[in-house]
Design an enzyme around this catalytic site. Structure first.
Site, mmCIF file in Angstrom:
data_model
loop_
_atom_site.group_PDB
_atom_site.id
_atom_site.type_symbol
_atom_site.label_atom_id
_atom_site.label_comp_id
_atom_site.label_asym_id
_atom_site.label_seq_id
_atom_site.Cartn_x
_atom_site.Cartn_y
_atom_site.Cartn_z
ATOM 1 N N GLY A 49 0.828 -1.191 0.000
ATOM 2 C CA GLY A 49 0.000 0.000 0.000
ATOM 3 C C GLY A 49 0.869 1.250 0.000
ATOM 4 O O GLY A 49 0.737 2.102 -0.847
ATOM 5 N N PHE A 50 1.745 1.365 0.992
ATOM 6 C CA PHE A 50 2.651 2.511 1.125
ATOM 7 C C PHE A 50 1.883 3.816 1.308
ATOM 8 O O PHE A 50 2.439 4.895 1.133
ATOM 9 C CB PHE A 50 3.602 2.616 -0.076
ATOM 10 C CG PHE A 50 4.207 1.303 -0.479
ATOM 11 C CD1 PHE A 50 5.148 0.695 0.333
ATOM 12 C CD2 PHE A 50 3.818 0.656 -1.634
ATOM 13 C CE1 PHE A 50 5.703 -0.529 -0.013
ATOM 14 C CE2 PHE A 50 4.360 -0.571 -1.984
ATOM 15 C CZ PHE A 50 5.304 -1.167 -1.169
ATOM 16 N N GLY A 84 1.747 -5.239 4.764
ATOM 17 C CA GLY A 84 3.049 -5.828 4.475
ATOM 18 C C GLY A 84 4.028 -5.811 5.631
ATOM 19 O O GLY A 84 4.963 -6.617 5.661
ATOM 20 N N LYS A 131 12.947 -9.846 12.568
ATOM 21 C CA LYS A 131 12.973 -10.170 11.134
ATOM 22 C C LYS A 131 12.088 -9.216 10.341
ATOM 23 O O LYS A 131 12.440 -8.773 9.250
ATOM 24 C CB LYS A 131 12.456 -11.603 10.909
ATOM 25 C CG LYS A 131 13.561 -12.608 10.690
ATOM 26 C CD LYS A 131 12.991 -14.000 10.557
ATOM 27 C CE LYS A 131 12.944 -14.452 9.106
ATOM 28 N NZ LYS A 131 12.690 -15.918 9.029
ATOM 29 N N GLN A 188 11.349 -4.301 6.955
ATOM 30 C CA GLN A 188 10.867 -2.924 6.762
ATOM 31 C C GLN A 188 11.998 -2.012 6.323
ATOM 32 O O GLN A 188 11.827 -1.175 5.446
ATOM 33 C CB GLN A 188 10.262 -2.392 8.066
ATOM 34 C CG GLN A 188 8.874 -2.921 8.331
ATOM 35 C CD GLN A 188 7.898 -2.464 7.281
ATOM 36 O OE1 GLN A 188 7.545 -1.301 7.204
ATOM 37 N NE2 GLN A 188 7.473 -3.364 6.432
ATOM 38 N N LYS A 208 8.654 2.654 19.112
ATOM 39 C CA LYS A 208 8.372 3.779 18.234
ATOM 40 C C LYS A 208 8.093 3.148 16.873
ATOM 41 O O LYS A 208 8.513 2.038 16.597
ATOM 42 C CB LYS A 208 9.570 4.724 18.146
ATOM 43 C CG LYS A 208 9.972 5.301 19.501
ATOM 44 C CD LYS A 208 10.851 6.533 19.380
ATOM 45 C CE LYS A 208 12.311 6.217 19.308
ATOM 46 N NZ LYS A 208 13.163 7.428 19.511
ATOM 47 N N GLU A 257 8.169 3.928 8.492
ATOM 48 C CA GLU A 257 8.384 5.080 7.611
ATOM 49 C C GLU A 257 9.743 5.722 7.795
ATOM 50 O O GLU A 257 10.345 6.185 6.827
ATOM 51 C CB GLU A 257 7.295 6.143 7.835
ATOM 52 C CG GLU A 257 5.991 5.486 8.168
ATOM 53 C CD GLU A 257 4.774 6.052 7.486
ATOM 54 O OE1 GLU A 257 4.853 6.566 6.368
ATOM 55 O OE2 GLU A 257 3.707 5.955 8.103
HETATM 56 MO MO1 MOS Z 1 1.794 5.263 5.478
HETATM 57 S S1 MOS Z 1 2.151 6.770 4.105
HETATM 58 O O1 MOS Z 1 0.961 6.188 6.658
HETATM 59 O O2 MOS Z 1 0.830 4.105 4.699
#
Ligand code: MOS
Length: 731
Positions: A232-233, A460, A626, A631, A694, A698
């Site tokens: 998705g991202f 994901g 993992k 990520q 945390k 991203e």
């Molecule tokens: Mo992320 S840009 O908050 O799916």
């Protein structure tokens, strides 16, 4: 309450749903076998702005299998109740087939519904739309911006004027599209006035709320199902028009309707990371102490909605300085509305800020890491709050050591291997991780297994796995005996699966629910005369492998199964909650990284190859090593794309996206990705979540493009201030 032993959290486990995914058993939105479903294909506008003056659907309707063609002249009027939640930006959202206006190239103007996909596709190709076309405005540099959002502390103009060293730099960032593997897709079915949709989304509750608003349905009348998301991202963070089209088509035809966007339509019908022009002016003394920064930030949005993102944060708190001013201006264009994309705002700002820091380091003859150390703040200077945790200095130290930073030549264009110019660069990344309200339900059954549910998603990162880990430890069960379910709006509600917030938010609700269930069981045991734990202080009981026992005395205890059986309980159940970030904030809560790149540039061809990358992360406690490593790899690969390849190209003459396909829109593939290494600093951040985490989904992409750009400068002596960095810019 005695602390639960940790067995699953922190263990390097493989995905619990891995087998389902690799054997094709995981069902994605378009794969649900809904009886009687017919197919819908969207016809999108071939002009960038204007009005529809006529639609000829005769040829399409004459095709065998075509059931209907829906467009603004025959579509039912939809209520489109106001819905400022669900991530709809301020403005007036696109209302499908409600009027003759065309607001951007590729806007849905009709939909063909047919009994087969082929008939629907062929029918769509036969629909003739006539337009009264106007000249669209799609160029960020030509259009008039909105009024700015401003931030200021100190006097940045004066600070800049009196600085010994001044830089004035402007960076251009291309529009990027998310390009998840799985296309956006919806199956919609009406049962009377109840609507069920299987929809690719990162937020079943958001889609639920938006559909309820569009069709003016009571909340209980909509169900959204989406157990698997193929990437998705950020593209799944709001409900896009095609989802409404599918539901509308199902209502009109009285049949369940499946609508899958084509790869081309993924560039038209969902959002994107907006293009930016980012001017930054920096002032410092000769030793590199920053005195002032002025940020002028322009970003594209649509003509009908004002999309904004957190592009101002990094400039306010990454480095210490008394004087900062920022102006962030959205520029309305005749385009679809943008949406967040991995590391939203921060990833874009970091290219400008971290490139500028590298330029300053070069100007002053100071090592880029040393320059950053000299400007490390002791508190968050945007709000004077202490940092919850901020371990950037360690990121720098560990990164420099592990990457071999001492081998970098401070003189650009001084390392050569034959035709190849070799360079190293680094950048800092910061990300403001979200913490949003969430709920979860846990049920322990008499057979000693548990089911935990929340209406979140797993695009994901491995939410199925990591939430199972968290639940297993809180319940004192093994991974195998816990099932975590997500992706259904009937489950306890959560906020969007985004903003790197899922573990802190949903995870905290899961822990809360599981703690309650465990405590119910412990209470039952210590009050039960027939239990070996009778009379024991509840605070002294722990649960491990489904067995309750006295802490430090495993012999004294019994299993959940025997306890529940003897007490005639079919199950124990609890609902957990997480309220969101502490309010008002007491601490400044960010994730951090230092990202390093080594690249080789062909001196004659200008081709850039990334040779090595390292990210060192301060992301709090790591639940699932993992998954966390995965990520980081994904974020770095995404960052390589932004740095060197990704660019949605618009033809400003008619507003058409000219590379709306995966042959012409370049993303990083295996051949572009070098040896990548990720190091997470061990630690906890206990600011307002039960897990000490945390977010990490991203921050791993923030700074990657700048690190690569800085390495390109180190290799070639050429500073490219425009993303993506192409061969043309280097020859
Ligand atoms: Mo992320 S840009 O908050 O799916």
């Amino acid at each position: 309450m005695s602390p639960q032993p940790q067995a699953a959290v922190g263990a390097p486990l493989s995905r619990v749903d891995g087998r389902l995914k690799v054997t094709g058993q995981a069902q994605y939105a378009a794969e649900f076998d809904v009886e009687g479903a017919v197919h819908a294909v969207v016809v999108d506008s071939s002009i960038g702005r204007g009005r529809i003056t006529g639609i000829d659907t005769g040829a399409a309707e004459a095709q065998p299998g075509v059931l209907t063609v829906i467009h603004h002249r025959n579509a039912p009027k939809l209520p489109y109740r106001d819905n400022s939640g669900s991530n709809n930006p301020p403005g007036r959202r696109l209302r499908v087939f409600q009027d003759d206006r065309v607001l951007f190239h590729g806007q849905p103007v009709a939909v063909v519904v047919a009994t087969t996909l082929e008939a629907a596709q062929h029918g769509a190709s036969l629909v003739k739309v006539r337009y009264d076309a106007e000249q669209p405005s799609t160029d960020l540099h030509e259009a008039k911006p909105d009024k700015p959002t401003n931030y200021a502390r100190g006097d940045a103009e004066a600070g800049l004027r009196s600085a010994a060293v001044r830089l004035d730099l402007t960076y251009q960032l291309a529009r990027n599209h998310h390009n998840p593997m799985e296309p956006h897709a919806t199956i919609a079915r009406w049962d009377g006035n109840k609507l069920t949709v299987w929809d690719k989304t990162q937020w079943v509750m958001g889609t639920h709320d938006e559909l309820a608003a569009v069709f003016d349905l009571p909340a209980g009348s909509v169900r959204v199902i989406n157990p698997f998301v193929g990437g998705g991202f950020g593209s799944g963070l709001r409900c896009w028009p095609h989802t409404v089209v599918a539901a509308l088509a199902a209502r009109v035809t009285g049949r369940p309707v499946k609508l899958v966007l084509s790869r081309r339509q993924m560039y038209l019908g969902t959002g994107f990371r907006p293009s930016y022009e980012y001017r930054v002016r920096l002032g410092s003394d000769r030793r590199g102490r920053l005195s002032a920064a002025i940020h002028d930030i322009d970003a594209e949005t649509s003509s009908y909605e004002t999309f904004t993102e957190a592009v101002m944060g990094a400039g306010q708190m990454t480095y210490s300085m008394p004087n900062v001013s920022q102006a962030y201006r959205t520029v309305p264009l005749d385009v679809n509305t943008p949406i967040w994309m991995r590391g939203p705002g921060f990833a874009s700002a970091s290219f400008a800020i971290e490139s500028a820091m590298d330029e300053l380091a070069d100007r002053l003859g100071i090592d880029p890491i040393e320059l950053r150390r000299r400007n490390e703040p002791s508190e968050d200077e945007s709000n004077n709050l202490p940092f919850s945790t901020r371990r950037l200095r360690e990121c720098y130290t560990v990164g420099a050591r592990e990457f071999g930073w001492q081998r970098r030549s401070s003189r650009p264009r001084s390392r050569r291997e034959g035709d190849l110019l070799i360079g190293m660069g680094m950048a800092t990344g910061v990300y403001d991780c979200g913490r949003f309200p969430a709920e979860a339900r846990a049920r322990l059954d008499a057979d000693g297994t548990a089911v935990v549910e929340a209406a979140t998603s797993d695009m994901g990162p491995g939410t199925y796995t990591s939430q199972t880990q968290v639940a297993a430890d809180a319940l004192g069960l093994t991974m195998r005996t816990v099932t975590f379910r997500l992706g259904d709006s009937l489950y306890p509600p959560t906020s969007p699966h985004g903003g790197s917030a899922t573990m802190a938010s949903v995870g905290s609700a899961v822990v809360d629910a599981c703690n309650q269930v465990r405590q119910q069981a412990i209470k039952l045991a210590v009050e039960d005369r027939e239990s070996p734990l009778h009379g024991v202080d509840a605070a002294d009981v722990v649960v491990r492998g489904g067995r309750l026992h006295v802490q430090g005395n495993p012999a004294r205890g019994e299993s959940y199964r025997s306890l529940l059986a003897r007490n005639d309980r079919t199950h124990l159940e609890a609902r957990g909650q997480y309220a969101g970030a502490p309010s008002p904030a007491r601490r400044s809560y960010f994730a951090y990284n230092a990202t390093f790149a080594e690249i080789a540039v062909d001196a004659t061809l200008g081709l850039v190859r990334v040779r090595r990358m390292l990210g060192v992360y301060d992301a709090g406690r790591i639940i699932s090593p993992k998954l966390a490593e995965s990520q980081a790899f994904g974020g770095i690969v995404g960052g390589i794309g932004t740095a060197l390849l990704e660019h949605t190209v618009t033809d400003h003459r008619d507003g058409r996206i000219v590379n709306a396909n995966l042959a012409d829109y370049l993303v990083a593939v295996n051949a572009d990705v070098p040896e990548v290494r990720a190091i997470y600093l061990d630690g906890e951040d206990n600011d307002g979540n039960l897990l000490g985490v945390k977010g990490l989904g991203e921050v791993v992409q923030v700074g990657v493009a700048a690190a690569i750009g800085n390495a390109v400068f180190n290799a070639t002596g050429r500073r490219v201030r425009e993303l993506p960095i192409t061969a043309e810019a280097l020859v």
